[in-house]
Design an enzyme around this catalytic site. Structure first.
Site, PDB file in Angstrom:
ATOM      1  N   ARG A   1       5.753   5.096  11.779  1.00  0.00           N
ATOM      2  CA  ARG A   1       6.091   4.914   9.470  1.00  0.00           C
ATOM      3  C   ARG A   1       6.732   6.757   9.981  1.00  0.00           C
ATOM      4  NH1 ARG A   1       1.004   5.307   5.670  1.00  0.00           N
ATOM      5  NH2 ARG A   1       0.864   6.814   6.739  1.00  0.00           N
TER       6      ARG A   1
ATOM      7  N   LYS B   1       6.648   9.014   2.978  1.00  0.00           N
ATOM      8  CA  LYS B   1       5.476  10.599   3.835  1.00  0.00           C
ATOM      9  C   LYS B   1       6.217  11.566   3.085  1.00  0.00           C
ATOM     10  CE  LYS B   1       0.689  10.234   4.817  1.00  0.00           C
ATOM     11  NZ  LYS B   1       0.330   9.696   3.249  1.00  0.00           N
TER      12      LYS B   1
ATOM     13  N   GLU C   1       0.345   2.813  -7.266  1.00  0.00           N
ATOM     14  CA  GLU C   1      -0.931   3.776  -6.300  1.00  0.00           C
ATOM     15  C   GLU C   1      -0.636   4.979  -7.178  1.00  0.00           C
ATOM     16  OE1 GLU C   1       0.837   5.372  -2.422  1.00  0.00           O
ATOM     17  OE2 GLU C   1       2.597   4.921  -3.027  1.00  0.00           O
TER      18      GLU C   1
END
Lengths: 386, 386
Positions: free
Chosen positions: A134, A233, A269
């Site tokens: 990721r 992120k 989210e």
């Protein structure tokens, strides 16, 4: 807020001289490397230590930083065009140029993963290769170079082992590991940096949210947008939601539930977690089309729920569906799996089932069972590192 | 990329000891204050210096960092709840905790303004109170405390005066001043920091873009979204557009022109500039409803153009209007005013008038005339600081 007392500062300075001497024959020097001796010194010291515990009240841990002993630092320079000379050093302040890209233009990424203590005192990491991959994906989106998967996992392992005495006893928390990737070259114009620092630090943690999880639907500020960075992120996804988040917390809510930016009618989210709804035998969670973080806990929970016999769907979920759900829960590395007690939207509040009989509780027990080695790991998710 | 040679490092370390001694009676110590002596020492040294110039090839300056002599640092601590003990120090690396809010969650803002040398060697600042007020507005949106307007302006003035020899000679560039506001307290959870650092550094600069300004309309990635941070100078607005910007530059474009996120049909701004179009006697620029930076150059140009007799409109501008414009230009502190040579949208390229006869050129001459003291400043925009 000066981190070191005078005597420790002086110790640091002496160590700098040693460090400088040791590296004086190298043409390239690590840029933001903290002022401490090199890898060998640290490691030999670490491995001589007994498997003892730090002086921590494990049962009072929340999700705040507890300083640990070591961190890992590795640099990427314009000249080398790779990450190299990764090293464990004492946890402490790092040096940075005021014009670095992370400080001026937010060019940075982070990861989060946990190390768990088994009943037999062994230490397990949970799917670290997923975090490594990721970070690579995020680095590409942010025009940053990334450590290789092997470099990432090696750094995480070394950081955990160096801070072994801070990994909470079995069942009393975990060691949260925070890899950071930061632009540390000098920037003035708006453009990608030339130099980068990969840094891993760790802190023992308990629960992310204490008490029930009460969400407020945010219908003004959005967390992400198609084409943006919501699916990675990036550090840039977080502080922009501080204002509505702080306002919601002042009203007694635990977190926000964000809606999609284009229609304002689909749930996305929370500020640091994914969301699932349960109705009948179907568990649904919003599709991650670039605006939602592809959570590793999210992915693991989908697999476990499917294994339980539930039908798992990734799809657009309208906010109105939330009000018909039998159960709602959030997932994330920090919070693991947690039942949502209530959701409030435009003044209307709906409560959900909580407690031992919830699916969330069963999923939590299974996932943490695997993470702590209590349940057999048939999928190869865990890595024993000690 | 280590910033200091060994001998300079040692000098820094000796100065740290002095600094520590000087501050040893204070309960609160500045957190990220660089390792150098306090204000009085620096100032007395500065004012003893003659008005000489640094050894710079002024005509080769672009928009990259040239290190200057001093920076200004002021901290906000949880205990004091205010910014205090601002101090000039030698320009150099700052210390920062790896878990600070700016590194992990992008909680940071910046400003940009310029100091110009007059023909008589005096130094002028341009509307610094506007930057101070914009930082306050941005800080509120990012849940950060802000220095007062007076603190901001004082810091900017001190930074410029301390770096006086780096202010380019009249007509050969300017000293770009970069105030930064950064979350420097320790964070682990996603929430506003407890401690902050306000830092001002400076660099002599020439043109932001060398050569013509060729824009490519970006219709996939958006810079901002309603309810987001597009209207403030958050660090989080910049690196998320690096990927499309880098791709456009690789194709030979100078910058992107972003479209609004909701309809994709209205123009917003560039990656670091506002945009204007001219048609007949009307100059138009997109309204700043939270998604567009309220530029200080933008605001000044609107006033000058109005004074020239043009009708100035702030309104939604559809991309198709751009193709009917007689002239297009961009504004920003870094680039001042610059004609757009071409705009390319979905493969279609349209060119615009350039050169001495353009309105952009006249606006540029008037604005820089005021900024450098060549044209009388009837509006009180400039502040003579030396």
């Amino acid at each position: 807020m000066f981190m070191f007392s005078r005597s420790i500062c002086c110790a640091k300075l002496n160590q700098l001289s040693t460090f400088e001497t040791l590296f004086s024959n190298l043409k390239l020097r690590p840029y933001a490397t903290p002022l401490i001796g090199p890898l060998q010194t640290c490691e030999s010291r670490i491995y001589r230590e007994k498997a003892e515990y730090a002086n921590v009240n494990w049962d009072e841990l929340g999700f705040a930083l507890t300083k640990t002993d070591y961190m890992y630092v590795m640099n990427f320079t314009e000249e080398e065009q790779k990450f190299f000379n990764g090293t464990l050093t004492r946890f402490g302040n790092i040096e940075m140029c005021p014009s670095s890209g992370i400080l001026n233009y937010g060019q940075g990424l982070f990861e989060g993963l946990k190390a768990y203590r088994k009943e037999d005192e062994g230490i397990l990491l949970f799917r670290p290769q997923e975090n490594a991959l990721r970070m690579k994906m995020g680095a590409d989106r942010m025009c940053m170079p990334s450590p290789t998967v092997d470099q990432f996992i090696d750094a995480v392992k070394k950081t955990v082992l160096a801070n072994k005495r801070w990994v909470p006893p079995y069942g009393r928390g975990s060691l949260y590991v925070r890899p950071l990737l930061m632009a540390t070259g000098r920037n003035l114009g708006v453009k990608p940096s030339s130099d980068y620092t990969f840094l891993v630090y760790a802190s023992p943690v308990g629960n992310y949210h204490k008490g029930d999880l009460n969400l407020m639907v945010e219908d003004n500020v959005h967390r992400a947008i198609p084409g943006g960075t919501g699916g990675i992120k990036a550090v840039t996804n977080y502080s922009p939601v501080y204002k509505p988040l702080t306002e919601a917390k002042a009203k007694g809510f635990s977190d926000l539930l964000f809606l999609d930016a284009l229609t304002g009618s689909n749930i996305e989210e929370g500020s640091a977690c994914n969301i699932f709804i349960l109705k009948g035998n179907v568990i649904s969670t919003p599709t991650t089309h670039g605006t939602i973080l592809p959570g590793i806990t999210r992915k693991s929970i989908m697999e476990i729920a499917s294994d339980f016999g539930y039908q798992v769907e990734e799809r657009a979920i309208q906010i109105k569906e939330v009000f018909d759900a039998e159960e709602v829960f959030c997932t994330g590395t920090a919070m693991v799996v947690k039942s949502v007690a209530s959701i409030t939207y435009q003044g209307k509040r709906i409560g959900y089932k909580l407690g031992a009989e919830t699916l969330a509780q069963k999923l939590h027990a299974t996932l943490t069972g695997i993470q702590t080695g209590l349940i057999e790991d048939k999928l190869g998710w865990t890595t024993l590192i000690d």
